[in-house]
Every structure is written in C-alpha cells, then in structure tokens.
Design a protein around this motif. Structure first.
Motif, mmCIF file in Angstrom:
data_model
loop_
_atom_site.group_PDB
_atom_site.id
_atom_site.type_symbol
_atom_site.label_atom_id
_atom_site.label_comp_id
_atom_site.label_asym_id
_atom_site.label_seq_id
_atom_site.Cartn_x
_atom_site.Cartn_y
_atom_site.Cartn_z
ATOM 1 N N ALA A 2 0.839 -1.208 0.000
ATOM 2 C CA ALA A 2 0.000 0.000 0.000
ATOM 3 C C ALA A 2 0.871 1.255 0.000
ATOM 4 C CB ALA A 2 -0.931 -0.016 1.207
ATOM 5 N N ARG A 3 1.960 1.211 0.739
ATOM 6 C CA ARG A 3 2.840 2.398 0.763
ATOM 7 C C ARG A 3 3.455 2.634 -0.611
ATOM 8 N NH1 ARG A 3 4.977 1.237 5.985
ATOM 9 N NH2 ARG A 3 6.983 0.599 5.145
ATOM 10 N N LEU A 4 3.705 1.544 -1.319
ATOM 11 C CA LEU A 4 4.381 1.665 -2.615
ATOM 12 C C LEU A 4 3.425 2.059 -3.740
ATOM 13 C CD1 LEU A 4 7.154 1.185 -4.025
ATOM 14 C CD2 LEU A 4 6.379 -1.146 -4.480
ATOM 15 N N ILE A 5 2.270 1.392 -3.816
ATOM 16 C CA ILE A 5 1.409 1.607 -4.999
ATOM 17 C C ILE A 5 0.071 2.250 -4.638
ATOM 18 C CG2 ILE A 5 2.489 -0.316 -6.241
ATOM 19 C CD1 ILE A 5 0.034 -2.016 -5.737
ATOM 20 N N GLY A 6 -0.099 2.595 -3.358
ATOM 21 C CA GLY A 6 -1.355 3.211 -2.934
ATOM 22 C C GLY A 6 -2.363 2.154 -2.499
ATOM 23 N N LEU A 7 -3.267 2.598 -1.604
ATOM 24 C CA LEU A 7 -4.225 1.652 -1.017
ATOM 25 C C LEU A 7 -5.150 1.013 -2.048
ATOM 26 C CD1 LEU A 7 -5.609 3.076 2.354
ATOM 27 C CD2 LEU A 7 -4.741 0.772 1.887
ATOM 28 N N GLY A 8 -5.575 1.824 -3.037
ATOM 29 C CA GLY A 8 -6.541 1.316 -4.019
ATOM 30 C C GLY A 8 -5.985 0.128 -4.795
ATOM 31 N N HIS A 9 -4.781 0.299 -5.346
ATOM 32 C CA HIS A 9 -4.179 -0.780 -6.130
ATOM 33 C C HIS A 9 -3.820 -1.962 -5.220
ATOM 34 C CE1 HIS A 9 -4.294 1.714 -9.546
ATOM 35 N NE2 HIS A 9 -3.214 2.436 -9.298
ATOM 36 N N ALA A 10 -3.323 -1.665 -4.022
ATOM 37 C CA ALA A 10 -2.929 -2.740 -3.106
ATOM 38 C C ALA A 10 -4.157 -3.575 -2.738
ATOM 39 C CB ALA A 10 -2.287 -2.162 -1.855
ATOM 40 N N ARG A 11 -5.256 -2.885 -2.433
ATOM 41 C CA ARG A 11 -6.484 -3.620 -2.080
ATOM 42 C C ARG A 11 -6.911 -4.515 -3.235
ATOM 43 N NH1 ARG A 11 -8.845 1.558 0.793
ATOM 44 N NH2 ARG A 11 -8.740 0.883 2.969
ATOM 45 N N GLU A 12 -6.823 -3.970 -4.458
ATOM 46 C CA GLU A 12 -7.246 -4.765 -5.618
ATOM 47 C C GLU A 12 -6.398 -6.034 -5.729
ATOM 48 O OE1 GLU A 12 -7.911 -2.568 -9.248
ATOM 49 O OE2 GLU A 12 -7.757 -4.385 -10.463
ATOM 50 N N LEU A 13 -5.075 -5.875 -5.635
ATOM 51 C CA LEU A 13 -4.191 -7.051 -5.764
ATOM 52 C C LEU A 13 -4.449 -8.067 -4.646
ATOM 53 C CD1 LEU A 13 -0.607 -5.810 -6.751
ATOM 54 C CD2 LEU A 13 -2.222 -7.106 -8.123
ATOM 55 N N ILE A 14 -4.584 -7.571 -3.426
ATOM 56 C CA ILE A 14 -4.685 -8.472 -2.265
ATOM 57 C C ILE A 14 -6.052 -9.157 -2.192
ATOM 58 C CG2 ILE A 14 -4.677 -8.556 0.271
ATOM 59 C CD1 ILE A 14 -2.605 -6.199 0.139
ATOM 60 N N PHE A 15 -7.117 -8.419 -2.479
ATOM 61 C CA PHE A 15 -8.463 -9.004 -2.318
ATOM 62 C C PHE A 15 -8.854 -9.903 -3.494
ATOM 63 C CE2 PHE A 15 -9.724 -4.910 0.176
ATOM 64 C CZ PHE A 15 -8.906 -5.310 1.229
ATOM 65 N N THR A 16 -8.334 -9.570 -4.697
ATOM 66 C CA THR A 16 -8.713 -10.405 -5.849
ATOM 67 C C THR A 16 -7.710 -11.533 -6.077
ATOM 68 O OG1 THR A 16 -7.430 -9.127 -7.454
ATOM 69 C CG2 THR A 16 -9.719 -8.408 -7.072
ATOM 70 N N GLY A 17 -6.474 -11.325 -5.649
ATOM 71 C CA GLY A 17 -5.436 -12.314 -5.919
ATOM 72 C C GLY A 17 -5.018 -12.319 -7.383
ATOM 73 N N GLN A 18 -5.430 -11.297 -8.120
ATOM 74 C CA GLN A 18 -5.133 -11.278 -9.555
ATOM 75 C C GLN A 18 -3.648 -11.074 -9.822
ATOM 76 O OE1 GLN A 18 -7.532 -7.720 -10.152
ATOM 77 N NE2 GLN A 18 -5.916 -6.802 -11.370
ATOM 78 N N ILE A 19 -3.232 -11.531 -10.984
ATOM 79 C CA ILE A 19 -1.818 -11.422 -11.356
ATOM 80 C C ILE A 19 -1.686 -10.350 -12.427
ATOM 81 C CG2 ILE A 19 0.040 -12.691 -12.535
ATOM 82 C CD1 ILE A 19 -1.031 -15.168 -10.937
ATOM 83 N N ILE A 20 -0.737 -9.445 -12.253
ATOM 84 C CA ILE A 20 -0.582 -8.372 -13.236
ATOM 85 C C ILE A 20 0.741 -8.526 -13.994
ATOM 86 C CG2 ILE A 20 -2.068 -6.716 -12.041
ATOM 87 C CD1 ILE A 20 0.493 -5.304 -11.024
ATOM 88 N N ASP A 21 0.745 -7.988 -15.221
ATOM 89 C CA ASP A 21 1.955 -8.105 -16.039
ATOM 90 C C ASP A 21 2.886 -6.913 -15.785
ATOM 91 O OD1 ASP A 21 0.883 -5.973 -17.456
ATOM 92 O OD2 ASP A 21 0.292 -7.185 -19.182
ATOM 93 N N ALA A 22 4.037 -6.946 -16.446
ATOM 94 C CA ALA A 22 5.082 -5.942 -16.200
ATOM 95 C C ALA A 22 4.592 -4.530 -16.511
ATOM 96 C CB ALA A 22 6.305 -6.280 -17.051
#
Ligand code: COA
Length: 256
Positions: free
Chosen positions: A151-171
């Motif tokens: 969250a500190r690195l990419i902001g709460l919104g993006h962090a929540r999305e990654l953590i709650f969905t478990g989705q994998i993002i590309d480079a």
C-alpha cells in the motif's frame, strides 16, 4: 547427494561494491522454503557489516524470481508458526539492509516473491514478469509485509485490488501502478538492474547509506522529527571526507 546452496553470492566483476544474491531453487521456481530463509539470513549477516558493500541485487535462478512461499511447508504450519513471522523477519531484514537493494525480476514474483520484491528499495523487471498476491486464494493473507509495504508503494486502491482479488498483473501494469521502477526487454532485465546498481555505487557510499536510513525512518516520524533526522544526517555528511573530496574535485575541475 550434495544439494545446491539455496542462495548464491557473487560480487560484480566490473562494479565495485555491487553484490548479487541469487535465490537458487529453480526446479521449484525458487519457492521460498525454510532452507532458503535460513540461507538468506546467513548471506546477509556478513554483508550488513561490510563497509565495501554499496548495493545488493536480488534475483532468482532459472526462469523466475520467486513463485511464493513454499506451499508444501505452508500447509503444515499452524497458528504458532504464523506468530513467529518467519518470512516477515527476513523481509524486514532486507528492507533495513544498510545500502540500497534492487529486486531484478523475471518471470513469477508471486506471494512471498512479490513481498520480497517490495521489501527491496527498487525493482527492475523483464517484460515477461508477473506480480501478484494470490494468498487469499489459498486461505491465508500476505503477512510478510504485503498488507502494508504494498500500500505504501502503490497506494491503497491498487494494493487492495491485488490483495483481495489475488489477480496477477503483467510488467506493463506493474509499471503503471508504480510497482516497478523499470521494465526491460527479456534479454536485458538483469543488465538494466546492474545499470541502476552502477549509478548507486558511483555515489558517496556514506551519503547513500544515510539517505536510505532517513527515507526508511521517515514513515514512522512526525514532521519535526523528520527534519531533525535530516539535519543530523546532513551534519555527518558535511564533516565527511567524501563530501570534501567530491566537492573539491568538482570545483577544481571547473577552474581548469
Ligand atoms: N510452493 C511450492 N512449490 C512451488 C511453488 C510454491 N509457491 N511454486 C511453484 N512450485 C513448484 C511446482 O509445484 C512445481 O513442482 P513439481 O515440478 O515438483 O511439480 C515446480 O515448482 C514448477 O512449477 P509449475 O507449477 O509446474 O510451473 P508452471 O510454469 O506451470 O506454473 C506458477 C508456475 C508460478 C504459476 C505455479 O507454479 C503456481 O501457481 N505456483 C504457486 C504460486 C502461489 O500461489 N504463490 C503464493 C504462495 S503463498
């Protein structure tokens, strides 16, 4: 049978002060098991007190960075093990390493692999890199810094999305979200990380260490304390030989 060491330590042949740590369990996509955590502690211990070290690069052997904590070991762990924070401790040790650290990522950086990458100061990745925190899909949470460092690195919104969905993002998306500093073509990702390392290693070693320490501590301090810390660290720099030599060299070059 003699097993390969879980962590390989190399000093860069061209760049003074650059040390490369390779997580070495390629047949399991470098999944982080207890043996690897122990090997990382062992590798870091002498490096932390070695004044010639100026920058560390972490990378994975084979085609991946780290595909997460070892799920076979995780499955057997119970509440008491979680409370020990095994991965948390090693990632904190990396975050607090006295010099800058760079994660050079190709392939998978999932779960503990993503947390390891974000425990480093900078991230360079290959176009084929994939990041994610898939823990909730396995019935656990990213508890090795994932819920706060991300969250500190990419902001709460993006962090929540990654953590709650478990989705994998590309480079590309990782760069758009600020998860990585640089994306390089597949045959140049490591060279790109070395380029960053080279720039860091060229600077005054003492100043770089103090700058990292100030940046790290700032999050836990109030405004006045941050200012005081900067002044104290600058005071150390102002009286240093490095500063005198570097500034004199600059000024004398100008006179010629
Ligand atoms: N823990 C333990 N073993 C792992 C692992 C992990 N986190 N990630 C990969 N491996 C092992 C695989 O089980 C496989 O072992 P095997 O050859 O003995 O069967 C080997 O590494 C190669 O992985 P494989 O799954 O065959 O490669 P792939 O290219 O098809 O898929 C991944 C790669 C990373 C997508 C897939 O391995 C995966 O989803 N791993 C788990 C990721 C994860 O959830 N991490 C978070 C853990 S909290």
């Amino acid at each position: 049978m003699n097993e390969q060491p879980r962590v390989l330590i190399d000093t860069d042949e061209e760049i003074d002060g650059l040390v490369i740590l390779t997580l070495n369990r390629p047949d399991k996509k470098n999944a982080l098991d207890q043996q690897m955590v122990d090997a990382l502690h062992q590798a870091l211990e002498p490096l932390e007190t070695d004044p010639t070290v100026r920058c560390l690069i972490f990378r994975g052997a084979g085609d991946s960075f780290v595909a997460g904590a070892d799920i076979a070991q995780l499955r057997e762990r119970r509440a008491a093990d979680a409370l020990e924070g095994v991965n948390q401790q090693i990632f904190r040790r990396i975050a607090e390493f006295p010099t800058p650290t760079i994660a050079a990522v190709q392939g998978w950086a999932l779960g503990g692999g993503c947390e390891l990458a974000i425990a480093c100061d900078l991230r360079v990745c290959s176009e084929n890199a994939r990041f994610g925190q898939p823990e909730v899909g396995l019935g656990i949470i990213p508890a090795a810094g994932g819920t706060h460092r991300l969250a500190r690195l990419i902001g709460l919104g993006h962090a929540r999305e990654l953590i709650f969905t478990g989705q994998i993002i590309d480079a590309e998306q990782a760069q758009r979200w600020g998860l990585v500093n640089r994306v390089a073509p597949q045959d140049q990702w490591f060279e790109e990380a070395r380029k960053l390392g080279r720039k860091i290693c060229k600077n005054a070693a003492g100043a770089v260490r103090l700058a990292k320490s100030a940046v790290n501590q700032a999050a836990d301090l109030d405004e006045a304390e941050r200012d005081q810390l900067e002044c104290r660290y600058q005071a150390i720099c102002f009286d240093s030989t490095e500063k005198m030599e570097r500034m004199t060299a600059f000024l004398e070059k100008k006179k010629k």
